[in-house]
Motif scaffolding. Structure first.
Motif, PDB file in Angstrom:
ATOM      1  N   CYS A   1       0.844  -1.192   0.000  1.00 32.65           N
ATOM      2  CA  CYS A   1       0.000   0.000   0.000  1.00 32.65           C
ATOM      3  C   CYS A   1       0.878   1.240   0.000  1.00 32.65           C
ATOM      4  O   CYS A   1       1.657   1.454  -0.896  1.00 32.65           O
ATOM      5  CB  CYS A   1      -0.958  -0.058   1.183  1.00 32.65           C
ATOM      6  SG  CYS A   1      -2.356   1.074   1.028  1.00 32.65           S
ATOM      7  N   ALA A   2       0.764   2.075   1.030  1.00 34.49           N
ATOM      8  CA  ALA A   2       1.609   3.268   1.087  1.00 34.49           C
ATOM      9  C   ALA A   2       3.021   2.871   1.501  1.00 34.49           C
ATOM     10  O   ALA A   2       3.334   1.687   1.634  1.00 34.49           O
ATOM     11  CB  ALA A   2       1.010   4.289   2.045  1.00 34.49           C
ATOM     12  N   GLY A   3       3.856   3.860   1.739  1.00 36.82           N
ATOM     13  CA  GLY A   3       5.243   3.540   2.055  1.00 36.82           C
ATOM     14  C   GLY A   3       5.933   4.702   2.720  1.00 36.82           C
ATOM     15  O   GLY A   3       5.344   5.422   3.527  1.00 36.82           O
ATOM     16  N   GLY A   4       7.171   4.901   2.343  1.00 37.37           N
ATOM     17  CA  GLY A   4       7.960   5.997   2.884  1.00 37.37           C
ATOM     18  C   GLY A   4       9.313   6.027   2.210  1.00 37.37           C
ATOM     19  O   GLY A   4       9.749   5.033   1.614  1.00 37.37           O
ATOM     20  N   VAL A   5       9.961   7.177   2.281  1.00 34.46           N
ATOM     21  CA  VAL A   5      11.313   7.343   1.744  1.00 34.46           C
ATOM     22  C   VAL A   5      12.231   7.612   2.913  1.00 34.46           C
ATOM     23  O   VAL A   5      11.952   8.458   3.763  1.00 34.46           O
ATOM     24  CB  VAL A   5      11.372   8.494   0.734  1.00 34.46           C
ATOM     25  CG1 VAL A   5      12.806   8.699   0.241  1.00 34.46           C
ATOM     26  CG2 VAL A   5      10.440   8.232  -0.445  1.00 34.46           C
TER      27      VAL A   5
ATOM     28  N   ARG B   1       4.134  -6.816  12.906  1.00 36.79           N
ATOM     29  CA  ARG B   1       3.341  -7.393  11.815  1.00 36.79           C
ATOM     30  C   ARG B   1       1.873  -7.033  12.032  1.00 36.79           C
ATOM     31  O   ARG B   1       1.256  -7.407  13.019  1.00 36.79           O
ATOM     32  CB  ARG B   1       3.509  -8.913  11.773  1.00 36.79           C
ATOM     33  CG  ARG B   1       2.580  -9.608  10.770  1.00 36.79           C
ATOM     34  CD  ARG B   1       2.867 -11.114  10.708  1.00 36.79           C
ATOM     35  NE  ARG B   1       1.810 -11.830   9.994  1.00 36.79           N
ATOM     36  CZ  ARG B   1       0.783 -12.439  10.587  1.00 36.79           C
ATOM     37  NH1 ARG B   1       0.657 -12.418  11.916  1.00 36.79           N
ATOM     38  NH2 ARG B   1      -0.134 -13.060   9.870  1.00 36.79           N
ATOM     39  N   PHE B   2       1.349  -6.273  11.096  1.00 38.55           N
ATOM     40  CA  PHE B   2      -0.070  -5.930  11.067  1.00 38.55           C
ATOM     41  C   PHE B   2      -0.378  -5.446   9.661  1.00 38.55           C
ATOM     42  O   PHE B   2       0.420  -5.665   8.749  1.00 38.55           O
ATOM     43  CB  PHE B   2      -0.430  -4.895  12.148  1.00 38.55           C
ATOM     44  CG  PHE B   2       0.540  -3.746  12.312  1.00 38.55           C
ATOM     45  CD1 PHE B   2       0.416  -2.578  11.580  1.00 38.55           C
ATOM     46  CD2 PHE B   2       1.568  -3.828  13.246  1.00 38.55           C
ATOM     47  CE1 PHE B   2       1.295  -1.515  11.749  1.00 38.55           C
ATOM     48  CE2 PHE B   2       2.451  -2.761  13.434  1.00 38.55           C
ATOM     49  CZ  PHE B   2       2.314  -1.609  12.679  1.00 38.55           C
ATOM     50  N   LYS B   3      -1.514  -4.844   9.447  1.00 37.47           N
ATOM     51  CA  LYS B   3      -1.865  -4.363   8.108  1.00 37.47           C
ATOM     52  C   LYS B   3      -1.260  -2.973   7.918  1.00 37.47           C
ATOM     53  O   LYS B   3      -1.924  -1.952   8.071  1.00 37.47           O
ATOM     54  CB  LYS B   3      -3.374  -4.367   7.910  1.00 37.47           C
ATOM     55  CG  LYS B   3      -3.974  -5.763   7.886  1.00 37.47           C
ATOM     56  CD  LYS B   3      -5.452  -5.735   7.552  1.00 37.47           C
ATOM     57  CE  LYS B   3      -6.026  -7.150   7.475  1.00 37.47           C
ATOM     58  NZ  LYS B   3      -7.474  -7.137   7.136  1.00 37.47           N
ATOM     59  N   HIS B   4       0.028  -2.979   7.584  1.00 36.16           N
ATOM     60  CA  HIS B   4       0.773  -1.734   7.443  1.00 36.16           C
ATOM     61  C   HIS B   4       0.273  -0.925   6.255  1.00 36.16           C
ATOM     62  O   HIS B   4       0.333  -1.374   5.112  1.00 36.16           O
ATOM     63  CB  HIS B   4       2.261  -2.031   7.212  1.00 36.16           C
ATOM     64  CG  HIS B   4       3.008  -2.440   8.429  1.00 36.16           C
ATOM     65  ND1 HIS B   4       3.503  -1.542   9.336  1.00 36.16           N
ATOM     66  CD2 HIS B   4       3.354  -3.670   8.897  1.00 36.16           C
ATOM     67  CE1 HIS B   4       4.140  -2.186  10.307  1.00 36.16           C
ATOM     68  NE2 HIS B   4       4.063  -3.482  10.064  1.00 36.16           N
ATOM     69  N   GLU B   5      -0.193   0.293   6.531  1.00 34.24           N
ATOM     70  CA  GLU B   5      -0.446   1.227   5.427  1.00 34.24           C
ATOM     71  C   GLU B   5       0.873   1.717   4.858  1.00 34.24           C
ATOM     72  O   GLU B   5       1.037   1.804   3.646  1.00 34.24           O
ATOM     73  CB  GLU B   5      -1.287   2.395   5.936  1.00 34.24           C
ATOM     74  CG  GLU B   5      -1.433   3.541   4.959  1.00 34.24           C
ATOM     75  CD  GLU B   5      -2.393   3.266   3.821  1.00 34.24           C
ATOM     76  OE1 GLU B   5      -2.411   4.032   2.841  1.00 34.24           O
ATOM     77  OE2 GLU B   5      -3.124   2.272   3.912  1.00 34.24           O
ATOM     78  N   GLY B   6       1.808   2.068   5.713  1.00 32.82           N
ATOM     79  CA  GLY B   6       3.103   2.551   5.260  1.00 32.82           C
ATOM     80  C   GLY B   6       3.993   2.794   6.459  1.00 32.82           C
ATOM     81  O   GLY B   6       3.789   2.243   7.537  1.00 32.82           O
TER      82      GLY B   6
ATOM     83  N   GLY C   1      -0.700   7.861  -3.478  1.00 32.51           N
ATOM     84  CA  GLY C   1       0.723   8.156  -3.596  1.00 32.51           C
ATOM     85  C   GLY C   1       1.099   9.545  -4.049  1.00 32.51           C
ATOM     86  O   GLY C   1       1.972   9.686  -4.918  1.00 32.51           O
ATOM     87  N   PRO C   2       0.516  10.610  -3.480  1.00 33.01           N
ATOM     88  CA  PRO C   2       0.863  11.950  -3.973  1.00 33.01           C
ATOM     89  C   PRO C   2       2.313  12.317  -3.694  1.00 33.01           C
ATOM     90  O   PRO C   2       2.863  12.015  -2.633  1.00 33.01           O
ATOM     91  CB  PRO C   2      -0.095  12.863  -3.195  1.00 33.01           C
ATOM     92  CG  PRO C   2      -0.403  12.114  -1.936  1.00 33.01           C
ATOM     93  CD  PRO C   2      -0.422  10.665  -2.341  1.00 33.01           C
ATOM     94  N   ILE C   3       2.935  12.984  -4.668  1.00 33.36           N
ATOM     95  CA  ILE C   3       4.263  13.575  -4.521  1.00 33.36           C
ATOM     96  C   ILE C   3       4.114  15.049  -4.866  1.00 33.36           C
ATOM     97  O   ILE C   3       3.596  15.401  -5.928  1.00 33.36           O
ATOM     98  CB  ILE C   3       5.290  12.923  -5.458  1.00 33.36           C
ATOM     99  CG1 ILE C   3       5.424  11.422  -5.165  1.00 33.36           C
ATOM    100  CG2 ILE C   3       6.645  13.611  -5.354  1.00 33.36           C
ATOM    101  CD1 ILE C   3       6.254  10.678  -6.194  1.00 33.36           C
ATOM    102  N   ILE C   4       4.555  15.924  -3.954  1.00 34.20           N
ATOM    103  CA  ILE C   4       4.397  17.362  -4.148  1.00 34.20           C
ATOM    104  C   ILE C   4       5.779  18.007  -4.155  1.00 34.20           C
ATOM    105  O   ILE C   4       6.483  18.003  -3.134  1.00 34.20           O
ATOM    106  CB  ILE C   4       3.537  17.991  -3.028  1.00 34.20           C
ATOM    107  CG1 ILE C   4       2.311  17.132  -2.703  1.00 34.20           C
ATOM    108  CG2 ILE C   4       3.150  19.413  -3.410  1.00 34.20           C
ATOM    109  CD1 ILE C   4       1.338  16.948  -3.831  1.00 34.20           C
ATOM    110  N   THR C   5       6.189  18.548  -5.277  1.00 33.72           N
ATOM    111  CA  THR C   5       7.428  19.330  -5.348  1.00 33.72           C
ATOM    112  C   THR C   5       7.050  20.762  -5.701  1.00 33.72           C
ATOM    113  O   THR C   5       5.886  21.077  -5.935  1.00 33.72           O
ATOM    114  CB  THR C   5       8.393  18.760  -6.398  1.00 33.72           C
ATOM    115  OG1 THR C   5       7.895  19.032  -7.715  1.00 33.72           O
ATOM    116  CG2 THR C   5       8.558  17.248  -6.234  1.00 33.72           C
ATOM    117  N   ASP C   6       8.040  21.637  -5.754  1.00 34.08           N
ATOM    118  CA  ASP C   6       7.744  23.039  -6.047  1.00 34.08           C
ATOM    119  C   ASP C   6       7.171  23.234  -7.443  1.00 34.08           C
ATOM    120  O   ASP C   6       6.414  24.185  -7.671  1.00 34.08           O
ATOM    121  CB  ASP C   6       9.010  23.881  -5.903  1.00 34.08           C
ATOM    122  CG  ASP C   6       9.361  24.132  -4.439  1.00 34.08           C
ATOM    123  OD1 ASP C   6      10.520  24.477  -4.174  1.00 34.08           O
ATOM    124  OD2 ASP C   6       8.476  23.984  -3.566  1.00 34.08           O
ATOM    125  N   ASP C   7       7.516  22.356  -8.370  1.00 32.00           N
ATOM    126  CA  ASP C   7       7.050  22.578  -9.744  1.00 32.00           C
ATOM    127  C   ASP C   7       6.406  21.347 -10.383  1.00 32.00           C
ATOM    128  O   ASP C   7       6.192  21.316 -11.587  1.00 32.00           O
ATOM    129  CB  ASP C   7       8.204  23.050 -10.631  1.00 32.00           C
ATOM    130  CG  ASP C   7       9.384  22.077 -10.650  1.00 32.00           C
ATOM    131  OD1 ASP C   7       9.304  21.023  -9.989  1.00 32.00           O
ATOM    132  OD2 ASP C   7      10.388  22.380 -11.320  1.00 32.00           O
TER     133      ASP C   7
END
Length: 689
Positions: free
Chosen positions: A266-270, A360-365, A635-641
């Motif tokens: 599902c979701a994640g992280g950087v 261990r569970f239902k990890h969204e991210g 999965g939105p990614i928001i940068t300046d442009d």
């Protein structure tokens, strides 16, 4: 573009507009079943218990709760509530920096709609080439071999990582959460899937790593050296306290350390060291037993019940093709899923890992925050009705850089530290929390909380359980039981957690919970203030990040702004875009929160929204885009442009299929509806400026 009639949005059990078929394949139809959490953890205000306590069963050294019968679905209330008045003065004349765009109106078009002055393009979609030898996509001639080289199905989380020394080049890392076979295979028979369809679906899961180039027409895929497909049966290494335990050993992996694949990412992280995290969420739905299989042993049944795993034929029938999905043949296989996985996209030959120290569970991210001294904190939601908020605090400090020594060190950080679960409280009188969502006399929903330690993990998988009667291995594999026993607070589907890089505050999307306040379930409390909660809320946490205490506020109580049970941070509700069912979160460089939605209960397509967090504009909510009919915004990614979103399951409708579609996005004409990543940019400058 012709409007699609709104009556196509068949209300699922009178709640959100998410279609039943989406629920079946995305989460195993969880909303039609009893919530797996049958614990009687206390509520705020010492409210009388609505659930009678069942006896604790001592099973294999772990105290587990037997699962009882669930309540019937509550009917959707038709009561009309008076319109709420604003809790602030008129809206400020100037929008916040980063939010200077014209809001997109609610709609039901089969298109991605963006504000005036913005452009958009599809970056990559299901079936497009990822590897150099990938054939051109042909929906009528799919093969598993082709799919292993092509972009997978139902893209969810996305990360965009700059490539050092290569201007306008990035790695786009995308997860593929699940497959919906009726919208993949012409003539699909759900009662008799074929072996080839199973193999294709397996290959369509996992993740894609694709090099992309920024051009005047958006992001374009490149056949770069980092490109990679990680599929539902690719090799993974299990690390931490669960690795090597009897709970994860199978005939195929007697050592209990090598797992085939990742599912329902599902979701994640950087991470700051350049890797990508992905949460294995609704893994329960992939497992089943053939008709006529004898009942599960009580120990196995209780463990599976708490995770929503049913001892019956699965909807996908994968157990017909591979014994590892047959619960009777391989009962430990589900215990090898439900973790946070870490991928090093800079090394295509590397083996991804599953971090069992994070539970261990239902990890969204997993949203990452790094303290001033280098301690890494990962915030995690367990996406289930009445489940919990978690965080992991590392005992090791992060090392800067991406040289081999630093990477080797940093990729073990999430294996050593302490796992916590959240217990919330509030001073708001219980009499002021009646399930209606009405604001208390104080004017907002606020409180405090404590992080309760569950598990401390040390090097080489050594660990200490911090819950009496539960072993370290049990706490890592059956984390929900440990959290139940610790007395965690039941929440309304905790999904994406993200830390604001500007203020350090942490935000959590609570998507909805139609069972809140129903017979036998937890009543409303200050952090989950509405019974029959169709539209969800967003929690703001001021955390002692490496410590155990926090303050919390409800930033948004989502839904129709004209309804008395909604709250937009105190902002004038006549000036906001209606938002419902928050799911994924992101931030822009100005400190604004961006929210994507899943299952909008307000008769409009899902979308992406920007929300101001500070000053007089706090709570101002503006819709930036909407996705096509039947789709979810992910999965939105928001940068300046540049803004990118993943458009998931376009055209999924209970009365349609790939043979009888309601959507043709993104191709239009006679094209096939395909999940895809979309880039949006402004013609003349920065986003929202």
């Amino acid at each position: 573009m012709a409007l699609v009639p709104l009556n196509l949005f068949v209300s699922h059990n009178g709640k959100s507009k998410r279609q039943h078929i989406t629920c079946v394949y995305k989460c195993g139809d969880a909303c039609s079943k009893p919530a797996p959490n049958r614990s009687d953890n206390e509520y705020f205000g010492d409210i009388a218990k609505a659930v009678s306590r069942r006896s604790m069963l001592q099973v294999g050294g772990v105290a587990v709760l037997a699962v009882g019968a669930g309540s019937v679905l509550a009917a959707c209330s038709s009561d009309t509530q008076p319109a709420a008045t604003s809790t602030s003065s008129a809206a400020p004349a100037e929008p916040p920096a980063g939010m200077n765009f014209t809001s997109v109106a609610p709609n039901s078009e089969d298109a991605v709609l963006v504000p005036d002055g913005y452009e958009q393009s599809v970056v990559i979609g299901w079936g497009d080439p990822v590897l150099p030898d990938a054939p051109e996509f042909d929906v009528a001639a799919q093969t598993a071999a082709a799919q292993r080289q092509q972009f997978g199905f139902n893209n969810d989380f996305a990360a965009l990582l700059p490539i050092d020394g290569a201007q306008d080049r990035f790695l786009l890392v995308v997860s593929h959460e699940y497959t919906t076979e009726q919208f993949m295979f012409p003539g699909y028979d759900p009662d008799a899937p074929t072996r080839e369809q199973f193999d294709i679906a397996m290959a369509a899961h996992g993740l894609s790593v694709v090099e992309v180039e920024r051009t005047a027409e958006g992001l374009k895929p490149v056949m770069g050296r980092y490109n990679r497909r990680i599929t539902g049966d690719a090799p993974f290494t299990l690390v931490g306290p669960a690795a090597g335990s009897d709970f994860v050993k199978t005939a195929a992996d007697p050592a209990g350390r090598s797992v085939a694949g990742t599912l329902n990412n599902c979701a994640g992280g950087v991470t700051p060291w350049g890797t990508v995290l992905s949460g294995e969420e609704n893994f329960n739905q992939y497992f089943g037993v053939p008709d006529g299989t004898p009942e599960a042993p009580p120990t196995v049944a209780d463990q599976m019940d708490r995770y929503g795993i049913a001892w019956e034929p699965s909807e996908r029938l994968w157990e017909s093709f591979d014994p590892r999905f047959d619960l009777a043949a391989t009962p430990n296989e589900p215990n090898r899923f439900g973790y946070v996985v870490e991928i090093n996209p800079w090394d295509p030959a590397s083996t991804p890992v599953k971090h069992s120290a994070m539970g261990r569970f239902k990890h969204e991210g997993a949203g990452i925050f790094v303290t001033d001294d280098g301690t890494v904190v990962a915030y995690m939601g367990d996406d289930e009705r009445f489940d919990y908020m978690y965080k992991f605090v590392s005992s090791k400090k992060m090392q800067p850089g991406r040289d081999p020594a630093a990477m080797a060190h940093n990729m073990t950080i999430l294996d050593e530290g302490t796992l916590y679960v959240a217990k919330l409280s509030s001073d708001i009188p219980a009499s002021e929390i009646d399930g209606s969502g009405k604001l208390p006399a104080s004017g907002s929903f606020t409180g405090t909380g404590t992080w309760i330690p569950l598990l401390r993990s040390d090097p080489d998988g050594q660990a200490e359980s911090l819950v009496d009667g539960i072993t370290p291995q049990e706490a890592a594999v059956f984390t929900r039981f440990a959290a139940d026993k610790a007395g965690a607070t039941k929440m309304d589907r905790p999904e994406d957690f993200e830390a604001n890089p500007t203020t350090g505050k942490v935000y959590l999307a609570l998507t909805n919970n139609s069972k809140r306040g129903t017979s036998g379930e937890a009543p409303a409390d200050a952090a989950n203030p509405r019974n029959d909660n169709k539209s969800g809320q967003v929690l703001e946490i001021t955390d002692d990040n490496a410590g155990t205490s926090f303050r919390w506020d409800l930033l948004l109580v989502c839904g129709d702004p004209e309804s008395a049970d909604t709250y937009y941070g105190g902002f004038d509700k006549t000036q906001v875009s209606p938002i419902s069912c928050p799911d994924n979160l992101a931030f822009d460089s100005h400190g604004n929160l961006w929210i994507s939605t899943d299952g909008n209960a307000l008769d409009s397509n899902d979308g992406l929204f920007a929300v101001a967090l500070e000053g007089a504009n706090r709570g101002e909510t503006k819709q930036f885009l909407t996705v096509p009919i039947g789709a979810e915004t992910c999965g939105p990614i928001i940068t300046d442009d540049l803004v990118t979103v993943c458009v998931q399951h376009p055209g999924e409708n209970d009365d349609s299929s790939i043979d009888n579609p309601v959507s043709r996005w993104p191709e239009g004409g006679n094209g096939t509806a395909r999940p895809a990543v979309v880039a949006v940019w402004k013609n003349d400058g920065q986003i929202g400026v």
